[in-house]
Design a protein around this motif. Structure first.
Motif, mmCIF file in Angstrom:
data_model
loop_
_atom_site.group_PDB
_atom_site.id
_atom_site.type_symbol
_atom_site.label_atom_id
_atom_site.label_comp_id
_atom_site.label_asym_id
_atom_site.label_seq_id
_atom_site.Cartn_x
_atom_site.Cartn_y
_atom_site.Cartn_z
ATOM 1 N N VAL A 1 0.855 -1.306 -0.074
ATOM 2 C CA VAL A 1 0.070 0.083 -0.006
ATOM 3 C C VAL A 1 0.806 1.086 0.222
ATOM 4 O O VAL A 1 1.686 1.601 0.988
ATOM 5 C CB VAL A 1 -0.998 0.119 1.184
ATOM 6 N N PRO A 2 1.051 1.927 -1.295
ATOM 7 C CA PRO A 2 1.684 3.218 -1.111
ATOM 8 C C PRO A 2 1.020 4.352 -0.489
ATOM 9 O O PRO A 2 -0.228 4.281 -0.684
ATOM 10 C CB PRO A 2 2.083 3.533 -2.522
ATOM 11 N N LEU A 3 1.640 5.359 -0.230
ATOM 12 C CA LEU A 3 1.023 6.673 0.083
ATOM 13 C C LEU A 3 2.073 7.700 -0.478
ATOM 14 O O LEU A 3 3.039 8.004 -0.042
ATOM 15 C CB LEU A 3 0.797 6.977 1.740
ATOM 16 N N LYS A 4 1.509 8.507 -1.252
ATOM 17 C CA LYS A 4 2.512 9.502 -1.877
ATOM 18 C C LYS A 4 1.923 11.008 -1.724
ATOM 19 O O LYS A 4 0.569 11.067 -2.035
ATOM 20 C CB LYS A 4 2.544 9.376 -3.377
ATOM 21 N N LEU A 5 2.629 11.887 -1.801
ATOM 22 C CA LEU A 5 2.129 13.186 -2.102
ATOM 23 C C LEU A 5 2.664 13.511 -3.323
ATOM 24 O O LEU A 5 3.720 13.622 -3.696
ATOM 25 C CB LEU A 5 3.101 14.343 -0.929
ATOM 26 N N ALA B 1 5.547 15.830 -9.694
ATOM 27 C CA ALA B 1 6.541 15.041 -8.977
ATOM 28 C C ALA B 1 5.780 14.412 -7.697
ATOM 29 O O ALA B 1 4.857 15.188 -7.075
ATOM 30 C CB ALA B 1 7.823 15.919 -8.660
ATOM 31 N N SER B 2 6.475 13.436 -7.329
ATOM 32 C CA SER B 2 5.817 12.850 -5.904
ATOM 33 C C SER B 2 6.833 12.303 -5.165
ATOM 34 O O SER B 2 7.916 11.751 -5.477
ATOM 35 C CB SER B 2 4.778 11.629 -6.536
ATOM 36 N N ALA B 3 6.483 12.094 -3.817
ATOM 37 C CA ALA B 3 7.343 11.548 -2.923
ATOM 38 C C ALA B 3 6.477 10.871 -1.854
ATOM 39 O O ALA B 3 5.394 11.185 -1.590
ATOM 40 C CB ALA B 3 8.360 12.593 -2.343
ATOM 41 N N GLY B 4 6.943 9.598 -1.286
ATOM 42 C CA GLY B 4 6.112 8.999 -0.364
ATOM 43 C C GLY B 4 6.896 7.764 -0.083
ATOM 44 O O GLY B 4 7.971 7.539 -0.152
ATOM 45 N N TRP C 1 9.413 -1.972 4.351
ATOM 46 C CA TRP C 1 8.973 -0.436 4.053
ATOM 47 C C TRP C 1 10.075 0.141 3.026
ATOM 48 O O TRP C 1 11.155 -0.517 2.807
ATOM 49 C CB TRP C 1 9.482 0.198 5.476
ATOM 50 N N SER C 2 9.492 1.010 2.332
ATOM 51 C CA SER C 2 10.192 1.585 1.381
ATOM 52 C C SER C 2 9.955 3.188 1.254
ATOM 53 O O SER C 2 8.620 3.541 1.756
ATOM 54 C CB SER C 2 10.220 0.823 0.039
ATOM 55 N N LEU C 3 10.775 3.821 0.610
ATOM 56 C CA LEU C 3 10.661 5.260 0.230
ATOM 57 C C LEU C 3 10.908 5.478 -1.217
ATOM 58 O O LEU C 3 11.519 4.492 -1.752
ATOM 59 C CB LEU C 3 11.652 6.163 1.109
ATOM 60 N N SER C 4 10.253 6.629 -1.843
ATOM 61 C CA SER C 4 10.108 6.551 -3.098
ATOM 62 C C SER C 4 10.114 7.974 -3.496
ATOM 63 O O SER C 4 9.510 8.831 -2.785
ATOM 64 C CB SER C 4 9.326 5.786 -3.895
#
Lengths: 389, 181
Positions: free
Chosen positions: A286-290, A304-307, A334-337
């Protein structure tokens, strides 16, 4: 005469009607205004500059990604290929070690190291014996040990622990010999894929198995010593996401992501035999991005997005020689992107998008080796379709 | 606001510049369309399509000197009108029969007594073929060869159409002056 008269008529009509103006009905402009393309602001040139910059950044990122992927794949393939070219005088290997090989069906080099530690010491100085000498490592969890001991530090500690071992001393004192060697095996082992993470690359674990391969070859290694190469298939991810605008130019994105990881570990023994093991893992996350949109018009949008993303391995299988066993991975990943994306609307509510980005995967502390452990920093690209409501 | 500023504003998408451009040139472009089509409603439809086209294409327009914008717009409306005629009324208006290429035209009358609106009405009343060739020859100053290429007809047909157009117009003007003596 006729010609002259004819010219007069032409000239008279031209003179009187060339700039003739006819009144236009009132509603014509309103209709034109209604059908005009969207009005652009005077800062359009700046927007165009931004658009061009964003496209250039995408191209640079894609090129870099292509270089990265091709380089990693090449290196991984070379490891496996070269490890299979190991040729040694098997007949000279001490026979007393051979039964040990049959008792060691495990393929991973790190697993083999652990087993070798349990082998009773023999008068002959062998790699297994050298492993058993590592008193400070006995009993420690194997994967943690594998990842927490980078090669240089380990070489240093081995020097301290094994002063009596001529093999280790020689390796540590003269590493240049390793690089200068013309033998394929030495070249192959020196060419480790350590650009991102050296934890299980050849250069990472090899010195732990035995010290100086040059010396070992000369001194007729036992045939339970092997070379392991790991080949990672490109991870494949499919995602379904929903994006909700929360402010002007800002949106939140979440959804479901399925990821398939596959790796093949090939272990080549010095007697010429080899075995391989396939690991297949299926993750759901389940990703969550701004998301920040920095250009948006009717057709094209750039953002552009980060999350971050939380993933769970829902299925895992390990296949060795037609034998398949289930792998249980309970730890969460867990991961960041961070990504940049371009969306092109083919229709008003239907568009194609491409999102190159960079991901960092945290260690999930599980023993199963994946590309995410080996290379926690990855560059990837997603392409897809987007429906807008 | 001069032409250059008008172009610059329209290129930046400024709506007031667009409106200014329309207000400045709409009636002139309407005159061109009417001169070719002979119909007010059709001319207004072409006016709508032409201005849409102009606002979409104005980014490619390069301003050279005063008058170049008007000339560029006039060309667009002329082409639109010809395209309309080609698709509609012009197809079957060029008879194969020959007509004297240099007709005897009586012009012994005073043009100043005929208002431009009446002259325009005379042109609009011409058959489509006559009107088209007359417009191309008189206002675009095209030769018969160029007209023939543009309309995909024979040069001789262009000549005869023009001769008929002028004979008809001459007759109309003569009758008008006679009636308004």
């Amino acid at each position: 005469m006729n010609k002259k008269v004819d010219d007069r008529l032409t000239k008279e009509f031209r003179k009187r009607l060339e700039n003739y103006e006819l009144p236009v009905s009132e509603g014509v402009w309103e209709k034109i205004e209604r059908d005009l393309p969207p009005v652009h602001t005077p800062v359009m040139r700046i927007v165009w500059m931004r658009r061009i910059s964003a496209i250039a950044a995408c191209i640079v990122l894609l090129l870099g990604m292509g270089w990265y992927i091709s380089t990693v794949c090449l290196e991984t393939s070379e490891q496996v290929e070269l490890s299979e070219q190991v040729e040694l005088p098997v007949s000279k290997i001490p026979q007393m070690i051979k039964p040990t090989i049959e008792q060691q069906p495990k393929l991973l080099a790190v697993n083999e190291i652990k087993k070798e530690r349990d082998i009773p010491t023999t008068p002959t100085p062998s790699p297994a014996e050298m492993q058993s000498d590592q008193g400070d490592r006995k009993g420690s969890p194997l994967p943690a040990e594998t990842q927490s001991d980078p090669p240089p530090a380990e070489t240093q500690s081995d020097q301290g622990d094994r002063k009596g071992s001529p093999l280790r001393t020689e390796w540590a004192d003269d590493p240049v010999i390793w690089k200068k060697s013309k033998r394929p095996v030495t070249l192959a082992l020196a060419y480790g894929n350590q650009r991102t993470s050296p934890s299980t690359d050849l250069e990472g674990w090899y010195p732990r198995t035995f010290s100086n391969p040059m010396t070992l070859l000369k001194d007729l290694l036992p045939d339970n010593v092997s070379v392991t190469g790991v080949h990672y298939d490109m991870p494949v991810a499919v995602s379904l996401s929903i994006r909700k605008q929360v402010a002007k130019d800002w949106a939140l994105e979440s959804g479901l992501t399925y990821t398939y990881l596959k790796s093949t570990e090939t272990q080549s023994f010095l007697n010429g035999s080899s075995t391989s093991k396939d690991i297949r893992l299926h993750y759901v996350g389940v990703p969550l991005k701004l998301v920040y949109s920095f250009y948006d018009n009717r057709r094209l949008s750039l953002y552009a997005s980060a999350g971050g993303m939380l993933e769970k391995c829902v299925s895992g299988r390990e296949s060795v020689e037609n034998t398949t066993t289930d792998l249980s991975i309970s730890e969460l990943q867990w991961s960041l992107s961070g990504t940049i994306g371009a969306n092109y609307n083919l229709l008003d509510a239907f568009g194609l998008f491409v999102e190159p980005g960079i991901n960092y995967y945290f260690d999930d502390h599980n023993t199963v080796q994946t590309i995410r452990k080996d290379k926690p920093l990855n560059i990837g690209v997603q392409v897809g379709v987007r429906l807008t409501y | 606001m001069n032409e250059k500023d008008l172009v610059s504003g329209c290129q930046q998408g400024d709506n007031s510049s667009r409106r200014h451009l329309y207000d400045s040139y709409a009636q002139h472009m309407m005159g061109i369309c009417y001169r070719y089509t002979g119909d007010v409603r059709t001319s207004e439809d072409l006016l709508h399509d032409g201005f849409i086209k102009i606002f979409e294409a104005i980014h490619s327009f390069q301003y050279r000197s005063e008058g170049s914008l008007k000339a560029w717009m006039s060309k667009i409306f002329t082409n639109l009108s010809l395209e309309y005629l080609r698709k509609n009324s012009l197809r079957d208006t060029f008879p194969l029969d020959e007509y004297p290429e240099e007709a005897l035209v009586d012009t012994e009358y005073d043009f100043d007594r005929v208002p431009p609106a009446v002259l325009m009405q005379f042109v609009a009343e011409l058959p489509a073929g006559y009107r088209t060739v007359f417009n191309l020859n008189t206002f675009e100053e095209m030769s018969h060869k160029e007209i023939a290429n543009r309309l995909h007809i024979n040069e001789s047909s262009s000549r005869s159409q023009l001769a008929r157009a002028k004979a008809t117009l001459s007759e109309k003007v003569k009758n008008y002056t006679r009636q308004h003596e």
